[in-house]
Design a protein around this motif. Structure first.
Motif, PDB file in Angstrom:
ATOM      1  N   LEU A  25       2.255  -5.491 -10.932  1.00 33.25           N
ATOM      2  CA  LEU A  25       2.407  -6.596 -11.870  1.00 33.25           C
ATOM      3  C   LEU A  25       1.786  -7.799 -11.182  1.00 33.25           C
ATOM      4  N   THR A  26       0.666  -8.262 -11.690  1.00 30.39           N
ATOM      5  CA  THR A  26      -0.085  -9.307 -11.000  1.00 30.39           C
ATOM      6  C   THR A  26       0.166 -10.680 -11.635  1.00 30.39           C
ATOM      7  N   ASN A  27      -0.213 -11.703 -10.891  1.00 30.88           N
ATOM      8  CA  ASN A  27      -0.033 -13.062 -11.397  1.00 30.88           C
ATOM      9  C   ASN A  27      -1.193 -13.515 -12.286  1.00 30.88           C
ATOM     10  N   THR A  28      -2.270 -12.739 -12.326  1.00 35.28           N
ATOM     11  CA  THR A  28      -3.447 -13.174 -13.095  1.00 35.28           C
ATOM     12  C   THR A  28      -4.036 -12.099 -14.003  1.00 35.28           C
ATOM     13  N   ASN A  29      -3.795 -10.826 -13.722  1.00 35.53           N
ATOM     14  CA  ASN A  29      -4.480  -9.749 -14.429  1.00 35.53           C
ATOM     15  C   ASN A  29      -3.538  -8.761 -15.103  1.00 35.53           C
ATOM     16  N   GLY A  30      -2.318  -9.179 -15.419  1.00 33.06           N
ATOM     17  CA  GLY A  30      -1.380  -8.280 -16.073  1.00 33.06           C
ATOM     18  C   GLY A  30      -0.982  -7.119 -15.184  1.00 33.06           C
ATOM     19  N   LYS A  31      -0.802  -5.947 -15.798  1.00 35.81           N
ATOM     20  CA  LYS A  31      -0.483  -4.736 -15.032  1.00 35.81           C
ATOM     21  C   LYS A  31      -1.783  -4.027 -14.649  1.00 35.81           C
ATOM     22  N   VAL A  32      -1.823  -3.559 -13.407  1.00 32.92           N
ATOM     23  CA  VAL A  32      -3.033  -2.913 -12.896  1.00 32.92           C
ATOM     24  C   VAL A  32      -2.635  -1.685 -12.079  1.00 32.92           C
ATOM     25  N   GLY A  33      -3.322  -0.580 -12.300  1.00 32.45           N
ATOM     26  CA  GLY A  33      -3.135   0.614 -11.488  1.00 32.45           C
ATOM     27  C   GLY A  33      -4.159   0.645 -10.360  1.00 32.45           C
ATOM     28  N   GLU A  57      -0.890  -9.488  -1.408  1.00 36.57           N
ATOM     29  CA  GLU A  57      -2.219  -9.807  -1.907  1.00 36.57           C
ATOM     30  C   GLU A  57      -3.053  -8.536  -1.807  1.00 36.57           C
ATOM     31  N   PHE A  58      -3.705  -8.176  -2.901  1.00 36.28           N
ATOM     32  CA  PHE A  58      -4.425  -6.913  -2.982  1.00 36.28           C
ATOM     33  C   PHE A  58      -5.873  -7.179  -3.402  1.00 36.28           C
ATOM     34  N   ALA A  59      -6.792  -6.574  -2.667  1.00 39.78           N
ATOM     35  CA  ALA A  59      -8.205  -6.621  -3.033  1.00 39.78           C
ATOM     36  C   ALA A  59      -8.632  -5.194  -3.376  1.00 39.78           C
ATOM     37  N   PHE A  60      -9.166  -4.999  -4.581  1.00 35.66           N
ATOM     38  CA  PHE A  60      -9.524  -3.641  -4.999  1.00 35.66           C
ATOM     39  C   PHE A  60     -10.783  -3.670  -5.854  1.00 35.66           C
ATOM     40  N   PHE A  61     -11.503  -2.556  -5.774  1.00 39.67           N
ATOM     41  CA  PHE A  61     -12.678  -2.365  -6.616  1.00 39.67           C
ATOM     42  C   PHE A  61     -12.250  -1.681  -7.907  1.00 39.67           C
ATOM     43  N   ARG A  62     -12.828  -2.129  -9.016  1.00 43.27           N
ATOM     44  CA  ARG A  62     -12.457  -1.558 -10.313  1.00 43.27           C
ATOM     45  C   ARG A  62     -13.654  -1.632 -11.246  1.00 43.27           C
ATOM     46  N   THR A  63     -14.044  -0.473 -11.751  1.00 46.50           N
ATOM     47  CA  THR A  63     -15.127  -0.435 -12.730  1.00 46.50           C
ATOM     48  C   THR A  63     -14.627   0.067 -14.078  1.00 46.50           C
ATOM     49  N   GLY A  64     -13.531   0.811 -14.064  1.00 44.14           N
ATOM     50  CA  GLY A  64     -12.950   1.306 -15.301  1.00 44.14           C
ATOM     51  C   GLY A  64     -11.475   0.975 -15.365  1.00 44.14           C
ATOM     52  N   GLY A  65     -10.649   2.021 -15.514  1.00 41.85           N
ATOM     53  CA  GLY A  65      -9.218   1.792 -15.629  1.00 41.85           C
ATOM     54  C   GLY A  65      -8.513   1.613 -14.299  1.00 41.85           C
ATOM     55  N   LEU A  66      -8.710   2.571 -13.403  1.00 41.43           N
ATOM     56  CA  LEU A  66      -7.975   2.582 -12.134  1.00 41.43           C
ATOM     57  C   LEU A  66      -8.794   1.922 -11.036  1.00 41.43           C
ATOM     58  N   GLY A  67      -8.152   1.033 -10.276  1.00 41.94           N
ATOM     59  CA  GLY A  67      -8.818   0.402  -9.152  1.00 41.94           C
ATOM     60  C   GLY A  67      -8.617   1.200  -7.875  1.00 41.94           C
ATOM     61  N   THR A  68      -9.391   0.863  -6.844  1.00 40.59           N
ATOM     62  CA  THR A  68      -9.262   1.481  -5.521  1.00 40.59           C
ATOM     63  C   THR A  68      -9.096   0.376  -4.489  1.00 40.59           C
ATOM     64  N   LEU A  69      -8.009   0.449  -3.721  1.00 41.36           N
ATOM     65  CA  LEU A  69      -7.709  -0.617  -2.777  1.00 41.36           C
ATOM     66  C   LEU A  69      -8.781  -0.735  -1.701  1.00 41.36           C
ATOM     67  N   ASN A  70      -9.203  -1.959  -1.438  1.00 46.06           N
ATOM     68  CA  ASN A  70     -10.125  -2.244  -0.364  1.00 46.06           C
ATOM     69  C   ASN A  70      -9.385  -2.835   0.841  1.00 46.06           C
ATOM     70  N   SER A  71      -8.493  -3.775   0.574  1.00 45.81           N
ATOM     71  CA  SER A  71      -7.711  -4.393   1.634  1.00 45.81           C
ATOM     72  C   SER A  71      -6.491  -5.053   1.011  1.00 45.81           C
ATOM     73  N   GLY A  72      -5.544  -5.438   1.861  1.00 47.35           N
ATOM     74  CA  GLY A  72      -4.344  -6.079   1.343  1.00 47.35           C
ATOM     75  C   GLY A  72      -3.524  -6.703   2.449  1.00 47.35           C
ATOM     76  N   GLU A  73      -2.623  -7.574   2.057  1.00 48.17           N
ATOM     77  CA  GLU A  73      -1.746  -8.238   3.018  1.00 48.17           C
ATOM     78  C   GLU A  73      -0.379  -8.435   2.380  1.00 48.17           C
ATOM     79  N   ILE A  74       0.680  -8.107   3.121  1.00 48.41           N
ATOM     80  CA  ILE A  74       2.038  -8.241   2.611  1.00 48.41           C
ATOM     81  C   ILE A  74       2.483  -9.695   2.674  1.00 48.41           C
ATOM     82  N   ILE A  75       3.024 -10.198   1.576  1.00 48.45           N
ATOM     83  CA  ILE A  75       3.634 -11.521   1.530  1.00 48.45           C
ATOM     84  C   ILE A  75       5.137 -11.396   1.788  1.00 48.45           C
ATOM     85  N   ALA A  76       5.779 -10.428   1.118  1.00 50.01           N
ATOM     86  CA  ALA A  76       7.200 -10.138   1.336  1.00 50.01           C
ATOM     87  C   ALA A  76       7.401  -8.658   1.096  1.00 50.01           C
ATOM     88  N   SER A  77       7.961  -7.959   2.074  1.00 44.10           N
ATOM     89  CA  SER A  77       8.111  -6.503   1.948  1.00 44.10           C
ATOM     90  C   SER A  77       9.291  -6.120   1.059  1.00 44.10           C
TER      91      SER A  77
END
Length: 251
Positions: A25-33, A57-77
């Motif tokens: 559940l993202t702050n800018t892009n709704g729900k994302v898989g 914070e999640f960085a992912f590549f997405r061309t269709g429905g499902l994205g693929t994680l590239n990198s990320g950082e935990i804000i609160a576990s």
């Protein structure tokens, strides 16, 4: 295309031998898989980013429905929400309710902030039942079924006493109560809290004391609204109810 979002994990499932697919559940892009490769492997640098309730914070590549994680950082576990059974039950219910009740486009920034505040409130020791009923109200509103709580939903009259009709979507005055024989009669305390919940931001909720009877009435009313308008069968709700059966009654 590379996306960078702030998100909360509301669902995590195994995929293949070593991967996981998470729903954010993202702050800018709704729900994302997002697919997180190797997340199940013991030495995975992304394994912690696949844990339920994680805020990151999640960085992912997405061309269709499902994205693929590239990198990320935990804000609160939010690890406490996974370690304590009761907190895990409430957090899991909130996460599944969010995932099942809203389409991607319905999940905006406000709801992200509300769920984030719910998770934080659970960790801080705020009353979990009050938190969850406030969040249920936000879900009902986000789904487009905000109940009429300041006047009669049938005639617009403002003179009580009122009953609550889940089917008709709000309060019924004494003259209109016959239109729904199944209408409930919550006490003044429960009705006052429902009105407060309808306009309150979860982030502003402080420590509150609510009588056990009022909590029971709130639960009955909110469940009726959810079941009537959303009609979801949630495994997490059944588990949460089973904990209520085992818990000593409040006095």
């Amino acid at each position: 295309m590379l996306y960078r979002v702030e998100g909360l994990i509301i669902r995590s499932m195994d995929y293949g031998e070593g991967n996981k697919i998470v729903t954010l559940l993202t702050n800018t892009n709704g729900k994302v898989g997002v697919l997180i490769r190797g997340a199940k492997k013991p030495k995975s640098r992304h394994g912690s980013l696949a844990q339920p309730f994680t805020h990151g914070e999640f960085a992912f590549f997405r061309t269709g429905g499902l994205g693929t994680l590239n990198s990320g950082e935990i804000i609160a576990s939010h690890h406490k929400l996974r370690e304590e059974l009761e907190l895990a039950a409430y957090a899991s219910y909130a996460a599944e309710l969010t995932d099942r009740s809203l389409q991607d486009e319905d999940a905006g920034t406000f709801l992200f902030e509300q769920l984030n505040a719910l998770f934080a409130g659970l960790e801080e020791g705020k009353d979990p039942s009050v938190l969850i009923h406030l969040y249920e109200m936000k879900i009902v509103q986000a789904a487009g079924y905000s109940p009429v709580l300041n006047a009669c939903a049938s005639c617009g009259g403002q003179e009580g006493p009122f009953a609550l009709s889940a089917r008709l979507g709000g309060l019924l005055c004494l003259r209109c109560r016959h239109t729904d024989p199944q209408a409930m009669k919550p006490g003044d305390g429960a009705l006052k809290l429902m009105r407060l919940f309808a306009r309150m931001d979860m982030r502003r909720l402080g420590a509150v004391q609510v009588k056990p009877e009022t909590k029971r009435e709130l639960k009955t009313c909110m469940r009726a609204l959810l079941d009537t308008h959303l009609g979801l069968q949630l495994k997490t709700r059944s588990f949460l109810d089973s904990l209520d059966v085992l818990r000593p009654p409040e006095v």
